[in-house]
Design a protein around this motif. Structure first.
Motif, PDB file in Angstrom:
ATOM      1  N   LYS A  66       0.902  -1.227   0.125  1.00  0.00           N
ATOM      2  CA  LYS A  66      -0.026  -0.043  -0.047  1.00  0.00           C
ATOM      3  C   LYS A  66       0.920   1.278  -0.197  1.00  0.00           C
ATOM      4  O   LYS A  66       2.002   1.488   0.340  1.00  0.00           O
ATOM      5  CB  LYS A  66      -1.159  -0.061   1.457  1.00  0.00           C
ATOM      6  CG  LYS A  66      -1.880  -1.277   1.333  1.00  0.00           C
ATOM      7  CD  LYS A  66      -2.648  -1.589   0.254  1.00  0.00           C
ATOM      8  CE  LYS A  66      -3.570  -2.832   0.658  1.00  0.00           C
ATOM      9  NZ  LYS A  66      -3.109  -4.114  -0.239  1.00  0.00           N
ATOM     10  N   ILE A  67       0.165   2.283  -0.410  1.00  0.00           N
ATOM     11  CA  ILE A  67       0.823   3.615  -0.488  1.00  0.00           C
ATOM     12  C   ILE A  67       0.387   4.438   0.790  1.00  0.00           C
ATOM     13  O   ILE A  67      -0.771   4.604   1.106  1.00  0.00           O
ATOM     14  CB  ILE A  67       0.795   4.497  -1.619  1.00  0.00           C
ATOM     15  CG1 ILE A  67       1.242   3.654  -2.975  1.00  0.00           C
ATOM     16  CG2 ILE A  67       1.360   5.791  -1.605  1.00  0.00           C
ATOM     17  CD1 ILE A  67       1.008   4.303  -4.181  1.00  0.00           C
ATOM     18  N   GLU A  68       1.333   5.046   1.549  1.00  0.00           N
ATOM     19  CA  GLU A  68       0.855   5.777   2.907  1.00  0.00           C
ATOM     20  C   GLU A  68       1.189   7.427   2.548  1.00  0.00           C
ATOM     21  O   GLU A  68       2.333   7.663   2.007  1.00  0.00           O
ATOM     22  CB  GLU A  68       1.708   5.276   4.081  1.00  0.00           C
ATOM     23  CG  GLU A  68       1.265   6.177   5.309  1.00  0.00           C
ATOM     24  CD  GLU A  68       2.157   5.634   6.335  1.00  0.00           C
ATOM     25  OE1 GLU A  68       3.080   6.431   7.022  1.00  0.00           O
ATOM     26  OE2 GLU A  68       2.057   4.539   6.925  1.00  0.00           O
ATOM     27  N   LEU A  69       0.346   8.270   2.931  1.00  0.00           N
ATOM     28  CA  LEU A  69       0.524   9.590   2.933  1.00  0.00           C
ATOM     29  C   LEU A  69       0.799  10.006   4.275  1.00  0.00           C
ATOM     30  O   LEU A  69      -0.160   9.770   5.303  1.00  0.00           O
ATOM     31  CB  LEU A  69      -0.668  10.386   2.343  1.00  0.00           C
ATOM     32  CG  LEU A  69      -0.772  11.843   2.422  1.00  0.00           C
ATOM     33  CD1 LEU A  69       0.276  12.629   1.531  1.00  0.00           C
ATOM     34  CD2 LEU A  69      -2.015  12.208   1.908  1.00  0.00           C
ATOM     35  N   ALA A  70       1.879  10.759   4.739  1.00  0.00           N
ATOM     36  CA  ALA A  70       2.266  11.291   5.986  1.00  0.00           C
ATOM     37  C   ALA A  70       2.098  12.882   5.764  1.00  0.00           C
ATOM     38  O   ALA A  70       2.557  13.464   5.017  1.00  0.00           O
ATOM     39  CB  ALA A  70       3.664  10.964   6.191  1.00  0.00           C
TER      40      ALA A  70
END
Length: 106
Positions: free
Chosen positions: A63-67
């Motif tokens: 998955k891709i995580e946005l911080a």
């Protein structure tokens, strides 16, 4: 992932002076007039390229995580742009070296 310059790139938020672990952020700016009627909301776009290992990981279900650092959380979006092409144009000045780009669209 690494931010890349594209044909649309108009500026670069360079790393703050003295930072050795932060790279610049090539970007282009548009304005959204539908988010808040009567207001031009600047939208900063940056394009990112994945490493081969990241591509493989995503293909295998990663998955891709946005911080987001700080609050309140601003409106954000993630999209897939099949038309973006990386360019090797180092002529775009850093925002930190020239002041932030406040230019309005024509």
């Amino acid at each position: 992932m690494q931010p890349i310059r594209t044909k649309a790139t108009t500026g670069n938020y360079g790393a703050p002076p003295g930072s050795s672990d932060v790279s610049g952020l090539p970007y282009y700016r548009t304005y959204n007039e539908t988010m808040y009627p009567g207001a031009k909301v600047p939208v900063i776009h940056s394009t990112w390229d994945l490493t081969e290992n990241e591509r493989k990981a995503i293909a295998n279900g990663a998955k891709i995580e946005l911080a987001i650092y700080g609050e309140p959380i601003p409106p954000v979006s993630l999209i897939v742009d099949p038309t973006a092409e990386e360019v090797a144009d180092d002529s775009v000045p850093d925002a930190f070296s020239r002041g932030f780009d406040k230019k309005e669209p024509a």
